[in-house]
Design an enzyme around this catalytic site. Structure first.
Site, mmCIF file in Angstrom:
data_model
loop_
_atom_site.group_PDB
_atom_site.id
_atom_site.type_symbol
_atom_site.label_atom_id
_atom_site.label_comp_id
_atom_site.label_asym_id
_atom_site.label_seq_id
_atom_site.Cartn_x
_atom_site.Cartn_y
_atom_site.Cartn_z
ATOM 1 N N SER A 313 0.813 -1.203 0.000
ATOM 2 C CA SER A 313 0.000 0.000 0.000
ATOM 3 C C SER A 313 0.855 1.264 0.000
ATOM 4 O O SER A 313 1.465 1.594 -1.006
ATOM 5 C CB SER A 313 -0.966 -0.040 1.185
ATOM 6 O OG SER A 313 -2.034 0.834 0.970
ATOM 7 N N ASP A 324 9.622 4.945 -10.769
ATOM 8 C CA ASP A 324 9.178 5.544 -12.025
ATOM 9 C C ASP A 324 9.971 6.791 -12.389
ATOM 10 O O ASP A 324 10.234 7.050 -13.562
ATOM 11 C CB ASP A 324 7.691 5.901 -11.944
ATOM 12 C CG ASP A 324 6.797 4.701 -12.225
ATOM 13 O OD1 ASP A 324 7.341 3.586 -12.373
ATOM 14 O OD2 ASP A 324 5.564 4.877 -12.283
ATOM 15 N N LYS A 338 -1.146 -4.223 -2.971
ATOM 16 C CA LYS A 338 -2.396 -3.580 -2.565
ATOM 17 C C LYS A 338 -2.449 -2.182 -3.160
ATOM 18 O O LYS A 338 -1.820 -1.257 -2.665
ATOM 19 C CB LYS A 338 -2.534 -3.503 -1.049
ATOM 20 C CG LYS A 338 -3.854 -2.855 -0.650
ATOM 21 C CD LYS A 338 -3.998 -2.744 0.839
ATOM 22 C CE LYS A 338 -5.287 -2.019 1.166
ATOM 23 N NZ LYS A 338 -5.260 -0.612 0.719
#
Length: 481
Positions: A313, A324, A338
């Site tokens: 999460s 990224d 999650k």
């Protein structure tokens, strides 16, 4: 795996947040755009209610029946939506502050058995030697077979400094093990840090709480007092998540101003948002930007992020954002997966019996648009717990949970799946490790001299070979026929 995990909980003063919850706590504005009331279904519900009241073997309180009906509606949606009665609501609020009572152990149920997910650092459970994968077969003198998770949680709760005995079955042991513990007030230290090698820092976030960003700033400044850093390891292993704004703040500490950290997408306008590296998205109160106290060099210091199957999460938000933006190399094993956001919606706030629902309202996406739901973050360098493989025991992920949300991009373009080439893959030398069936049972403390994954992270920062795991296919092909 043979059974699928259901009904996760955290042993505290109650079953607060499930494994890896990113929370958006808000006073939710209910809209008037309601669908027509389904009269036939409502009539069926009231008929069942009446049948129970008239015929059940013992009298049942109306309040209990209504609460159980609400709870059933929510638990039938997905593994992370839930009804929070007064005790659970207070426990959730206390947990986000980093202090609660209990044993300090994350548990779940699998086919009617209470299984340990992981002990929390520096808690009675961790100190007593409770391990991930242990099956709790007795709590004091009560067998747990067939016991609900909530009932198990209530038995393990209690006043601080009171004794409790857990009987556990452990893989590799022929006899059950009796573990004597003393309940305590659990104060989770959100951020831990120290200099591991001259010029190389280790920064561990155990849970994303209200004070995590402030604690991170203090920890980084304390390390810089010992000299400038040449490299930094951000450890998110076994971090089950926490508050969304804290995850944005931790990401913002290392990213350029206004860089996209995470976006969310749901049915309502409130659930479609973009969170960027800006005080408006990570500070709950007005005032000076807490990240402004960091040394400016922290934005460019070479970084590694460590993750494992229990990184979930909020910790996946941070790992995905830094991956990224090619700000850090992610090392470790596949994360939990999650990728949904839960909103706390109060439904009763008056008096001393508050109640709320924890409702899944959105999915979150990394800056490049990847959905992590039921997929997880794929590390740039796959490094297991030891040279011999991962510690044996528990390896459940979001995709194993009953009623989990599907990944909306699971069959989309390659960059949305975990089988694609990961962003920011290292060009450092790599030394494949020998892969064996079972890793040693002796575990190390994260951040210690025995921490194999940390040592590989430091090797990467220092330009040395990294001992990565072989793929299962290559190991199978190498076995003698």
């Amino acid at each position: 795996m043979s059974g699928r995990m259901r009904n996760f909980g955290l042993i505290a003063t109650g079953a607060i947040a499930g494994l890896a919850v990113s929370l958006g706590i808000s006073a939710y504005a209910f809209r008037d755009t309601r669908a027509p009331i389904p009269l036939e279904e409502i009539r069926q519900l009231t008929d069942v209610f009446d049948a129970i009241k008239r015929n059940y073997v013992e009298p049942v309180d109306d309040k209990k029946l209504i609460s159980e009906a609400i709870s059933g509606m929510l638990t039938g949606l997905d593994p992370h939506s839930a009804y929070l009665d007064a005790d659970a609501f207070r426990d959730l609020q206390a947990g986000t502050q980093g202090e609660f009572g209990g044993l300090g152990i994350e548990v779940g149920t699998e086919d009617g058995v209470v299984r340990v997910i992981a002990p929390i650092d520096d808690t009675p459970a961790a100190r007593a030697g409770i391990r991930s994968g242990d099956l709790i077969i007795k709590i004091d003198d009560k067998l747990t077979r067939g016991m609900s998770l909530n009932d198990a949680v209530k038995l393990m709760r209690g006043k601080p400094h009171t004794a409790i005995m857990l009987t556990v079955a452990r893989k590799g042991e022929t006899q059950p093990i009796e573990v004597h513990l003393m309940r305590d007030v659990i104060r989770v230290q959100s951020v831990k840090a120290h200099v591991v090698d001259p010029g190389y820092g280790f920064l561990r976030v155990t849970q994303f709480q209200e004070r995590t960003v402030e604690d991170l700033v203090k920890a980084v400044n304390d390390m810089y007092k010992q000299g400038p850093l040449k490299g930094l390891v951000l450890d998110l292993r076994n971090d089950p998540g926490g508050l969304l704004h804290s995850a944005v703040g931790v990401s913002a500490a290392f990213l350029p101003n206004k860089a996209l950290v995470v976006s969310t997408d749901g049915r309502n306008d409130d659930s479609r948002r973009r969170f960027v590296a800006s005080p408006e998205d990570y500070q709950r109160s007005r005032g000076d930007d807490v990240l402004g106290r960091l040394p400016k060099e922290i934005k460019t210091v070479p970084m590694v992020v460590l993750v494992n199957g229990a990184s979930a999460s909020a910790s996946e938000i941070v790992a995905g954002a830094l991956q990224d933006h090619k700000r850090a190399t992610v090392i470790g094993t596949q994360s939990f997966g999650k990728g949904s956001v839960q909103t706390i919606i109060p439904i009763r706030v008056d008096g001393d019996q508050p109640a709320a629902i924890k409702l899944t309202t959105a999915r979150y996406f990394t800056p490049s648009g990847r959905s992590i739901q039921a997929k997880g973050i794929a590390p740039d360098l796959l490094v297991e717990d030891t040279p011999e493989g991962n510690f044996s025991g528990f390896a459940v992920r979001e995709a194993d949970l009953a009623r989990h949300l599907e990944n909306p991009k699971a069959s989309g373009s390659p960059d949305n799946g975990t089988d694609a080439a990961p962003v920011g893959t290292s060009t450092q030398p790599v030394a494949p490790a020998e892969q064996h069936a079972v890793a040693p049972q002796r575990r190390y403390d994260f951040g210690s001299a025995e921490d194999f994954q940390l040592r590989q992270a430091l090797n990467h920062l220092q330009g040395k070979p990294v001992e990565t795991a072989k793929s299962r296919d290559s190991v199978a092909a190498a076995q003698p026929k």
